[in-house]
Motif scaffolding. Sequence first.
Motif, PDB file in Angstrom:
ATOM      1  N   PHE A 113       2.939 -11.493   4.578  1.00 35.41           N
ATOM      2  CA  PHE A 113       1.506 -11.571   4.856  1.00 35.41           C
ATOM      3  C   PHE A 113       0.877 -10.179   4.736  1.00 35.41           C
ATOM      4  CE2 PHE A 113      -2.343 -11.844   7.335  1.00 35.41           C
ATOM      5  CZ  PHE A 113      -2.796 -13.145   7.172  1.00 35.41           C
ATOM      6  N   MET A 114       1.499  -9.185   5.374  1.00 29.62           N
ATOM      7  CA  MET A 114       0.958  -7.820   5.299  1.00 29.62           C
ATOM      8  C   MET A 114       0.947  -7.316   3.862  1.00 29.62           C
ATOM      9  SD  MET A 114       2.183  -5.653   8.661  1.00 29.62           S
ATOM     10  CE  MET A 114       3.813  -5.371   8.045  1.00 29.62           C
ATOM     11  N   ASN A 115       2.009  -7.582   3.126  1.00 37.65           N
ATOM     12  CA  ASN A 115       2.072  -7.152   1.728  1.00 37.65           C
ATOM     13  C   ASN A 115       0.964  -7.803   0.909  1.00 37.65           C
ATOM     14  OD1 ASN A 115       4.274  -5.515   2.222  1.00 37.65           O
ATOM     15  ND2 ASN A 115       5.761  -7.013   1.537  1.00 37.65           N
ATOM     16  N   CYS A 116       0.653  -9.043   1.208  1.00 41.41           N
ATOM     17  CA  CYS A 116      -0.415  -9.741   0.486  1.00 41.41           C
ATOM     18  C   CYS A 116      -1.790  -9.197   0.866  1.00 41.41           C
ATOM     19  CB  CYS A 116      -0.333 -11.245   0.729  1.00 41.41           C
ATOM     20  SG  CYS A 116       1.085 -12.015  -0.091  1.00 41.41           S
ATOM     21  N   VAL A 117      -1.990  -8.842   2.121  1.00 42.33           N
ATOM     22  CA  VAL A 117      -3.254  -8.223   2.526  1.00 42.33           C
ATOM     23  C   VAL A 117      -3.465  -6.947   1.716  1.00 42.33           C
ATOM     24  CG1 VAL A 117      -4.468  -7.014   4.406  1.00 42.33           C
ATOM     25  CG2 VAL A 117      -3.311  -9.180   4.869  1.00 42.33           C
ATOM     26  N   ALA A 118      -2.394  -6.193   1.531  1.00 40.96           N
ATOM     27  CA  ALA A 118      -2.478  -4.916   0.810  1.00 40.96           C
ATOM     28  C   ALA A 118      -2.801  -5.099  -0.674  1.00 40.96           C
ATOM     29  CB  ALA A 118      -1.176  -4.144   0.975  1.00 40.96           C
ATOM     30  N   LEU A 119      -2.639  -6.296  -1.211  1.00 40.19           N
ATOM     31  CA  LEU A 119      -2.950  -6.546  -2.616  1.00 40.19           C
ATOM     32  C   LEU A 119      -4.448  -6.547  -2.908  1.00 40.19           C
ATOM     33  CD1 LEU A 119      -0.463  -9.465  -3.426  1.00 40.19           C
ATOM     34  CD2 LEU A 119      -0.269  -7.065  -4.140  1.00 40.19           C
ATOM     35  N   PHE A 120      -5.253  -6.837  -1.910  1.00 34.90           N
ATOM     36  CA  PHE A 120      -6.700  -6.962  -2.097  1.00 34.90           C
ATOM     37  C   PHE A 120      -7.363  -5.586  -2.140  1.00 34.90           C
ATOM     38  CE2 PHE A 120      -5.558 -11.120  -0.563  1.00 34.90           C
ATOM     39  CZ  PHE A 120      -6.430 -11.979  -1.214  1.00 34.90           C
ATOM     40  N   LYS A 121      -8.332  -5.432  -3.023  1.00 32.46           N
ATOM     41  CA  LYS A 121      -9.107  -4.185  -3.088  1.00 32.46           C
ATOM     42  C   LYS A 121      -9.991  -4.058  -1.862  1.00 32.46           C
ATOM     43  CE  LYS A 121      -9.171  -3.941  -8.095  1.00 32.46           C
ATOM     44  NZ  LYS A 121      -9.979  -4.040  -9.311  1.00 32.46           N
ATOM     45  N   ASP A 122     -10.618  -5.161  -1.470  1.00 28.64           N
ATOM     46  CA  ASP A 122     -11.462  -5.197  -0.271  1.00 28.64           C
ATOM     47  C   ASP A 122     -10.760  -6.051   0.777  1.00 28.64           C
ATOM     48  OD1 ASP A 122     -13.566  -3.742  -1.529  1.00 28.64           O
ATOM     49  OD2 ASP A 122     -14.187  -5.578  -2.549  1.00 28.64           O
ATOM     50  N   GLN A 179     -14.170 -13.929   8.852  1.00 24.98           N
ATOM     51  CA  GLN A 179     -13.393 -12.905   9.526  1.00 24.98           C
ATOM     52  C   GLN A 179     -12.564 -12.180   8.474  1.00 24.98           C
ATOM     53  OE1 GLN A 179     -11.334 -15.428  12.432  1.00 24.98           O
ATOM     54  NE2 GLN A 179     -12.402 -14.267  14.010  1.00 24.98           N
ATOM     55  N   ARG A 180     -12.594 -10.870   8.508  1.00 18.95           N
ATOM     56  CA  ARG A 180     -11.866 -10.056   7.539  1.00 18.95           C
ATOM     57  C   ARG A 180     -10.679  -9.380   8.211  1.00 18.95           C
ATOM     58  NH1 ARG A 180     -13.657 -10.268   2.578  1.00 18.95           N
ATOM     59  NH2 ARG A 180     -15.801 -10.954   2.293  1.00 18.95           N
ATOM     60  N   ILE A 181      -9.696  -9.008   7.368  1.00 23.94           N
ATOM     61  CA  ILE A 181      -8.430  -8.485   7.867  1.00 23.94           C
ATOM     62  C   ILE A 181      -8.220  -7.069   7.348  1.00 23.94           C
ATOM     63  CG2 ILE A 181      -5.932  -8.838   7.895  1.00 23.94           C
ATOM     64  CD1 ILE A 181      -6.667 -11.802   6.939  1.00 23.94           C
ATOM     65  N   LEU A 182      -7.849  -6.187   8.258  1.00 24.91           N
ATOM     66  CA  LEU A 182      -7.461  -4.831   7.895  1.00 24.91           C
ATOM     67  C   LEU A 182      -6.076  -4.540   8.474  1.00 24.91           C
ATOM     68  CD1 LEU A 182     -10.652  -2.661   8.549  1.00 24.91           C
ATOM     69  CD2 LEU A 182      -9.591  -3.159   6.349  1.00 24.91           C
ATOM     70  N   LEU A 183      -5.248  -3.883   7.695  1.00 27.10           N
ATOM     71  CA  LEU A 183      -3.963  -3.422   8.208  1.00 27.10           C
ATOM     72  C   LEU A 183      -4.193  -2.142   8.996  1.00 27.10           C
ATOM     73  CD1 LEU A 183      -1.613  -3.976   5.138  1.00 27.10           C
ATOM     74  CD2 LEU A 183      -1.967  -5.472   7.106  1.00 27.10           C
ATOM     75  N   THR A 184      -3.456  -1.993  10.082  1.00 27.50           N
ATOM     76  CA  THR A 184      -3.572  -0.803  10.922  1.00 27.50           C
ATOM     77  C   THR A 184      -2.673   0.302  10.380  1.00 27.50           C
ATOM     78  OG1 THR A 184      -1.774  -1.483  12.357  1.00 27.50           O
ATOM     79  CG2 THR A 184      -4.004  -2.229  12.969  1.00 27.50           C
ATOM     80  N   GLU A 185      -2.814   1.458  10.960  1.00 33.84           N
ATOM     81  CA  GLU A 185      -1.942   2.591  10.606  1.00 33.84           C
ATOM     82  C   GLU A 185      -0.483   2.223  10.910  1.00 33.84           C
ATOM     83  OE1 GLU A 185      -1.185   5.886   8.679  1.00 33.84           O
ATOM     84  OE2 GLU A 185      -3.209   5.115   8.926  1.00 33.84           O
ATOM     85  N   LYS A 186      -0.271   1.495  11.985  1.00 34.52           N
ATOM     86  CA  LYS A 186       1.083   1.058  12.348  1.00 34.52           C
ATOM     87  C   LYS A 186       1.678   0.200  11.231  1.00 34.52           C
ATOM     88  CE  LYS A 186       3.631  -1.437  15.955  1.00 34.52           C
ATOM     89  NZ  LYS A 186       3.540  -2.151  17.242  1.00 34.52           N
ATOM     90  N   ALA A 187       0.879  -0.669  10.647  1.00 34.06           N
ATOM     91  CA  ALA A 187       1.348  -1.516   9.542  1.00 34.06           C
ATOM     92  C   ALA A 187       1.688  -0.664   8.328  1.00 34.06           C
ATOM     93  CB  ALA A 187       0.300  -2.551   9.179  1.00 34.06           C
ATOM     94  N   LYS A 188       0.855   0.312   8.042  1.00 34.69           N
ATOM     95  CA  LYS A 188       1.100   1.185   6.887  1.00 34.69           C
ATOM     96  C   LYS A 188       2.377   1.993   7.086  1.00 34.69           C
ATOM     97  CE  LYS A 188      -3.791   1.260   5.893  1.00 34.69           C
ATOM     98  NZ  LYS A 188      -5.044   1.969   6.054  1.00 34.69           N
ATOM     99  N   GLU A 189       2.594   2.486   8.300  1.00 35.93           N
ATOM    100  CA  GLU A 189       3.821   3.224   8.598  1.00 35.93           C
ATOM    101  C   GLU A 189       5.044   2.314   8.489  1.00 35.93           C
ATOM    102  OE1 GLU A 189       3.206   4.974  12.458  1.00 35.93           O
ATOM    103  OE2 GLU A 189       1.602   6.268  11.714  1.00 35.93           O
ATOM    104  N   PHE A 190       4.924   1.095   8.972  1.00 35.88           N
ATOM    105  CA  PHE A 190       6.019   0.121   8.886  1.00 35.88           C
ATOM    106  C   PHE A 190       6.365  -0.145   7.425  1.00 35.88           C
ATOM    107  CE2 PHE A 190       7.714  -4.134   8.430  1.00 35.88           C
ATOM    108  CZ  PHE A 190       8.640  -4.227   9.449  1.00 35.88           C
ATOM    109  N   ARG A 191       5.351  -0.385   6.609  1.00 36.72           N
ATOM    110  CA  ARG A 191       5.572  -0.675   5.188  1.00 36.72           C
ATOM    111  C   ARG A 191       6.219   0.518   4.499  1.00 36.72           C
ATOM    112  NH1 ARG A 191       1.175  -1.846   2.031  1.00 36.72           N
ATOM    113  NH2 ARG A 191       2.430  -3.199   0.732  1.00 36.72           N
ATOM    114  N   ASN A 192       5.784   1.729   4.816  1.00 41.47           N
ATOM    115  CA  ASN A 192       6.391   2.927   4.221  1.00 41.47           C
ATOM    116  C   ASN A 192       7.839   3.096   4.655  1.00 41.47           C
ATOM    117  OD1 ASN A 192       4.117   3.684   2.779  1.00 41.47           O
ATOM    118  ND2 ASN A 192       3.335   4.983   4.417  1.00 41.47           N
ATOM    119  N   HIS A 193       8.114   2.840   5.937  1.00 40.44           N
ATOM    120  CA  HIS A 193       9.468   2.977   6.480  1.00 40.44           C
ATOM    121  C   HIS A 193      10.449   2.031   5.787  1.00 40.44           C
ATOM    122  CE1 HIS A 193      12.648   3.686   9.410  1.00 40.44           C
ATOM    123  NE2 HIS A 193      12.761   2.367   9.535  1.00 40.44           N
ATOM    124  N   TYR A 194       9.997   0.806   5.504  1.00 38.65           N
ATOM    125  CA  TYR A 194      10.886  -0.198   4.923  1.00 38.65           C
ATOM    126  C   TYR A 194      10.753  -0.336   3.407  1.00 38.65           C
ATOM    127  CZ  TYR A 194      12.456  -1.731   9.467  1.00 38.65           C
ATOM    128  OH  TYR A 194      13.029  -1.772  10.705  1.00 38.65           O
TER     129      TYR A 194
END
Length: 134
Positions: free
Chosen positions: A50-59, A102-117
């Motif tokens: 789900f998080m990876n798919c959120v990151a696919l969107f430009k907006d 309702q719109r979805i934004l990933l948090t800094e925690k999500a970005k750090e998690f994605r980078n870590h893994y």
Amino acid sequence: MSFDLSVNNLHTESIGTSYYLIGLINRFNNSFQAAADNIFEELSWKQIFFMNCVALFKDAPTIKDMADLLGCSHQNAKQILSKLEKQGFANIYQDPVDKRKQRILLTEKAKEFRNHYDQPSDQAMQSIFGDISE
């Protein structure tokens, strides 16, 4: 990571090739999800996907955008998102133009998690699909 998709003593001709293929795809999906759940400590594979798919969107996507992309119901997308929000991986905010959305934004925690893994994920994918040519 390897998957044993061998089946013995099955009479697959009784169900037909299409049903058998769908069964193998489902079996692979279940095996993949279980293996991925073992790699990631805090989140399930569905939450990570789900998080990876959120990151696919430009907006910032809406819940409907996510449900459409994932091929699931709005309710299912909202359920996954709610868990991510509770754990601090996503924020939900009201669209300033259309208050119904309702719109979805990933948090800094999500970005750090994605980078870590990122590297372990790539290694897992390589071990599964490395022998398949593009």
